[in-house]
Motif scaffolding. Structure first.
Motif, PDB file in Angstrom:
ATOM      1  N   LEU A  18    -180.848  27.501  -9.467  1.00 27.94           N
ATOM      2  CA  LEU A  18    -180.054  26.300  -9.713  1.00 27.94           C
ATOM      3  C   LEU A  18    -179.255  25.895  -8.286  1.00 27.94           C
ATOM      4  O   LEU A  18    -179.275  24.607  -8.075  1.00 27.94           O
ATOM      5  N   LYS A  19    -179.060  26.939  -7.298  1.00 23.14           N
ATOM      6  CA  LYS A  19    -178.588  26.291  -5.970  1.00 23.14           C
ATOM      7  C   LYS A  19    -179.700  25.786  -5.319  1.00 23.14           C
ATOM      8  O   LYS A  19    -179.599  24.721  -4.568  1.00 23.14           O
ATOM      9  N   THR A  20    -180.966  26.310  -5.463  1.00 26.08           N
ATOM     10  CA  THR A  20    -182.105  25.724  -4.456  1.00 26.08           C
ATOM     11  C   THR A  20    -182.166  24.308  -4.881  1.00 26.08           C
ATOM     12  O   THR A  20    -182.612  23.335  -4.193  1.00 26.08           O
ATOM     13  N   VAL A  21    -182.298  24.065  -6.240  1.00 29.20           N
ATOM     14  CA  VAL A  21    -182.573  22.477  -6.892  1.00 29.20           C
ATOM     15  C   VAL A  21    -181.367  21.658  -6.625  1.00 29.20           C
ATOM     16  O   VAL A  21    -181.186  20.380  -7.037  1.00 29.20           O
ATOM     17  N   GLY A  22    -180.165  22.303  -6.325  1.00 25.92           N
ATOM     18  CA  GLY A  22    -178.980  21.393  -5.734  1.00 25.92           C
ATOM     19  C   GLY A  22    -178.108  21.297  -7.193  1.00 25.92           C
ATOM     20  O   GLY A  22    -177.059  20.523  -7.277  1.00 25.92           O
ATOM     21  N   LEU A  23    -178.294  22.103  -8.090  1.00 24.80           N
ATOM     22  CA  LEU A  23    -177.177  21.999  -9.300  1.00 24.80           C
ATOM     23  C   LEU A  23    -176.296  23.055  -9.137  1.00 24.80           C
ATOM     24  O   LEU A  23    -176.443  24.124  -8.102  1.00 24.80           O
ATOM     25  N   PRO A  24    -175.041  22.564  -9.731  1.00 27.27           N
ATOM     26  CA  PRO A  24    -173.689  23.561  -9.559  1.00 27.27           C
ATOM     27  C   PRO A  24    -173.924  24.553 -10.117  1.00 27.27           C
ATOM     28  O   PRO A  24    -174.463  24.705 -11.292  1.00 27.27           O
ATOM     29  N   THR A  25    -173.099  25.714  -9.541  1.00 22.64           N
ATOM     30  CA  THR A  25    -172.945  26.995 -10.306  1.00 22.64           C
ATOM     31  C   THR A  25    -171.533  27.298 -10.540  1.00 22.64           C
ATOM     32  O   THR A  25    -170.897  27.896  -9.781  1.00 22.64           O
ATOM     33  N   PRO A  26    -170.879  26.788 -11.695  1.00 19.65           N
ATOM     34  CA  PRO A  26    -169.492  26.716 -11.837  1.00 19.65           C
ATOM     35  C   PRO A  26    -168.965  28.323 -12.056  1.00 19.65           C
ATOM     36  O   PRO A  26    -169.608  28.953 -12.637  1.00 19.65           O
ATOM     37  N   ILE A  27    -167.731  28.293 -11.461  1.00 16.98           N
ATOM     38  CA  ILE A  27    -166.949  29.435 -11.775  1.00 16.98           C
ATOM     39  C   ILE A  27    -166.578  29.518 -13.181  1.00 16.98           C
ATOM     40  O   ILE A  27    -165.959  28.462 -13.792  1.00 16.98           O
ATOM     41  N   GLU A  28    -166.576  30.640 -13.865  1.00 14.40           N
ATOM     42  CA  GLU A  28    -166.094  30.988 -15.291  1.00 14.40           C
ATOM     43  C   GLU A  28    -164.592  30.885 -15.171  1.00 14.40           C
ATOM     44  O   GLU A  28    -163.835  31.425 -14.533  1.00 14.40           O
ATOM     45  N   LEU A  29    -164.022  29.809 -15.930  1.00 18.10           N
ATOM     46  CA  LEU A  29    -162.498  29.685 -15.831  1.00 18.10           C
ATOM     47  C   LEU A  29    -161.792  30.614 -16.504  1.00 18.10           C
ATOM     48  O   LEU A  29    -162.022  30.912 -17.601  1.00 18.10           O
ATOM     49  N   ASN A  30    -160.731  31.224 -15.840  1.00 18.25           N
ATOM     50  CA  ASN A  30    -159.667  32.239 -16.690  1.00 18.25           C
ATOM     51  C   ASN A  30    -158.707  31.473 -17.730  1.00 18.25           C
ATOM     52  O   ASN A  30    -158.232  30.377 -17.226  1.00 18.25           O
ATOM     53  N   ARG A  31    -158.781  31.678 -18.956  1.00 20.34           N
ATOM     54  CA  ARG A  31    -157.910  31.018 -19.731  1.00 20.34           C
ATOM     55  C   ARG A  31    -156.828  31.891 -20.460  1.00 20.34           C
ATOM     56  O   ARG A  31    -157.106  32.960 -20.440  1.00 20.34           O
ATOM     57  N   HIS A  32    -156.020  31.397 -20.874  1.00 19.74           N
ATOM     58  CA  HIS A  32    -154.836  32.326 -21.731  1.00 19.74           C
ATOM     59  C   HIS A  32    -155.333  32.938 -22.873  1.00 19.74           C
ATOM     60  O   HIS A  32    -155.913  32.595 -23.538  1.00 19.74           O
ATOM     61  N   HIS A  33    -154.928  34.360 -22.743  1.00 18.61           N
ATOM     62  CA  HIS A  33    -155.233  35.357 -23.775  1.00 18.61           C
ATOM     63  C   HIS A  33    -153.971  36.136 -24.068  1.00 18.61           C
ATOM     64  O   HIS A  33    -154.035  37.371 -23.906  1.00 18.61           O
ATOM     65  N   GLY A  34    -152.957  35.299 -24.324  1.00 22.66           N
ATOM     66  CA  GLY A  34    -151.706  36.168 -24.945  1.00 22.66           C
ATOM     67  C   GLY A  34    -150.977  36.971 -23.707  1.00 22.66           C
ATOM     68  O   GLY A  34    -150.315  38.003 -23.932  1.00 22.66           O
ATOM     69  N   GLN A  35    -150.977  36.204 -22.541  1.00 23.44           N
ATOM     70  CA  GLN A  35    -150.352  37.296 -21.360  1.00 23.44           C
ATOM     71  C   GLN A  35    -148.801  36.935 -21.625  1.00 23.44           C
ATOM     72  O   GLN A  35    -148.194  36.110 -22.126  1.00 23.44           O
ATOM     73  N   ALA A  36    -148.153  38.211 -21.226  1.00 25.21           N
ATOM     74  CA  ALA A  36    -146.656  38.246 -21.532  1.00 25.21           C
ATOM     75  C   ALA A  36    -146.010  37.324 -20.556  1.00 25.21           C
ATOM     76  O   ALA A  36    -144.986  36.800 -20.798  1.00 25.21           O
ATOM     77  N   VAL A  37    -146.553  36.948 -19.433  1.00 28.48           N
ATOM     78  CA  VAL A  37    -145.907  36.130 -18.392  1.00 28.48           C
ATOM     79  C   VAL A  37    -146.877  35.129 -17.996  1.00 28.48           C
ATOM     80  O   VAL A  37    -148.245  35.031 -18.087  1.00 28.48           O
ATOM     81  N   PHE A  38    -146.328  34.102 -17.541  1.00 30.04           N
ATOM     82  CA  PHE A  38    -147.160  32.697 -17.216  1.00 30.04           C
ATOM     83  C   PHE A  38    -147.961  32.919 -15.951  1.00 30.04           C
ATOM     84  O   PHE A  38    -149.033  32.194 -15.668  1.00 30.04           O
ATOM     85  N   PHE A  39    -147.344  33.645 -15.074  1.00 30.28           N
ATOM     86  CA  PHE A  39    -148.152  33.944 -13.744  1.00 30.28           C
ATOM     87  C   PHE A  39    -148.236  35.428 -13.186  1.00 30.28           C
ATOM     88  O   PHE A  39    -147.214  36.463 -13.226  1.00 30.28           O
TER      89      PHE A  39
END
Length: 477
Positions: A18-39
């Motif tokens: 994907l990198k060779t042909v110039g296509l993006p390799t996106p980062i997997e996004l961290n999403r909310h999974h019941g965290q007790a605090v927001f940060f």
């Protein structure tokens, strides 16, 4: 993200190709999974001289699991240190000079409310330039300012409006890390009402919101004291009653699930043809199903009857259709159906519920617009008109609804992975996914998390906003 990309990203050879042909390799996004605090993580706090949001920022961060740092060499170092320590926060000073910063940060937060001229924009450069490379994957940038049209001078207005362009550019620089940047504009007197916006944008709930702005205002007469309720981060909607239209599948289903997760009793509404799916959603979340056509004359009364015991605290206008054709070839009934379902029905349902006091005190109205209502789209003149109309309606209604202590906001989704997008031809689908700063499609839950933010009892000062959930789509404003 589609199967093709998922498979390619799961091994080194695929990523290399994907990198060779110039296509993006996106980062997997961290999403909310019941965290007790927001940060949780290292946070670097900075401020221009005379920053007016430091106290609220310090109070908000005191509820997080943050290791707070500040630039010891900044002219405002003592202001930051004293304000944060007064709120019970421990701080670590660091020398922020280019090439000399060894720490990495989960968040960079800057109070720009004290800016009075464009010359003072240099404080943005001084804070961000030495540390921007040290922002971690899935990191957050948050800038706090004042609405530019409330400024004391043209120079100050220019400086405040400059924050948006600066943040949008940073969003595009850091998007490859899965990181985001936002601006929260806060009216004077509404500082304490910015808490939910600060928490949302620093949290994993805003994973697919990037390069956006929100304005926080003080509702009602200026002399009124507006207090925020105490809300559990994990159950912000506990005890609330919600209606979600178009709730049988896709984004509507995710909205219903998320609001139920957050503690609400959810009524889901959809047409007769979707009854089986609708009932399955209602059963799964412990809610109730309403089978109705939102354009039917009797539907507002059906809604009122269904919720008569509790009234409605929150209504989410999600139901919508597309009937695409080039305008020259568009049948009249395509136009009428799209405008009636996507726009007119929302207005008529709101009018009835408001007239008959079905929406409770401190209620929330949230509408689903679209990126195509902002940028337009070939063959979607009817759909784009309806979704742009939603935006106009929300912006106009914020003021009259404030007299009733009700807020109204809208989300504008971009490319969200649903069964509908799976049916798009492969190349068109891949291009749509990549045309944003995060180089990937969003998930229905990303829209739902943003709606829950607007729905929160804490969001008293947030009304008339249109928030794009699009990963910072490169098309549109």
């Amino acid at each position: 993200m589609g199967d093709f990309y998922q498979k390619m990203l799961q091994n080194d050879a695929g990523r290399k190709l994907l990198k060779t042909v110039g296509l993006p390799t996106p980062i997997e996004l961290n999403r909310h999974h019941g965290q007790a605090v927001f940060f949780s993580g290292r946070l670097l706090a900075g401020s221009a001289p005379k920053g007016q949001m430091l106290e609220q920022l310090a109070e908000s961060i005191s509820n997080a699991d943050a290791q707070i740092m500040f630039p010891a060499n900044a002219t405002t170092a003592s202001d930051i240190k004293n304000t944060f320590e007064a709120k019970g926060n421990a701080l670590t000073p660091i020398q922020c000079e280019k090439g000399a910063v060894s720490e990495t940060f989960k968040a960079l937060v800057f109070d720009a409310t004290g800016l009075t001229s464009t010359k003072e924009l240099k404080h943005l450069y001084a804070f961000f330039s030495p540390v921007i490379r040290n922002l971690e994957q899935n990191g957050r940038i948050l800038i706090l300012g004042r609405p530019h049209m409330a400024s004391a001078s043209g120079e100050q207005a220019a400086a405040m409006r400059a924050l948006e362009g600066f943040s949008r550019s940073l969003s595009k620089e850091i998007g490859k890390k899965g990181a985001t940047s936002q601006v929260v504009y806060v009216d004077k007197g509404a500082e304490h009402l910015a808490k939910p916006a600060i928490e949302f944008f620093l949290s994993a709930k805003s994973a697919y919101v990037n390069g956006q702005t929100v304005t926080v205002s003080k509702p009602g007469p200026a002399k009124n004291v507006v207090e925020l309720p105490t809300v559990d981060w994990r159950l912000p909607l506990e005890g609330k009653t919600v209606l979600v239209t178009g709730g049988s599948r896709g984004i509507g289903e995710a909205i219903a699930e998320t609001l139920a997760r957050d503690g609400a009793k959810v009524f889901v509404l959809d047409i007769d043809a979707a009854q089986a799916d609708l009932q399955a959603v209602a059963d799964r979340i412990g809610g109730e199903a309403i089978v109705a056509d939102i354009t039917a004359k009797e539907t507002p009364q059906l809604i009122a009857d269904a919720v008569k015991e509790s009234g409605l605290d929150i209504i989410v206008h999600n139901a919508g259709v597309t009937r695409d054709k080039m305008l020259a070839n568009m049948p009249e009934h395509f136009w009428d159906m799209t405008l009636n379902i996507n726009l007119t029905a929302e207005e008529e349902i709101n009018d009835y519920l408001l007239e008959h006091n079905v929406i409770n005190e401190d209620g929330r109205i949230i509408c689903v617009s679209s990126m195509n209502g902002i940028a337009g789209q070939v063959g979607q003149s009817n759909y784009a008109a309806s979704k742009a109309g939603v935006i106009g309606y929300v912006e106009y209604m914020a003021k009259p609804l404030a007299k009733k202590n009700i807020t109204i906001n809208a989300v504008a989704p971009g490319f969200i992975e649903t069964a509908m997008t799976d049916a798009i031809p492969f190349m068109t689908r891949e291009i749509g996914r990549r045309m944003n700063s995060l180089s990937q499609g969003g998930k229905p839950v990303d829209v739902a998390e943003t709606i829950s933010f607007f729905a929160s009892p804490e969001s008293k000062g947030i009304s008339g906003n249109i928030l794009r959930v699009c990963g910072q789509c490169l098309i549109g404003a």
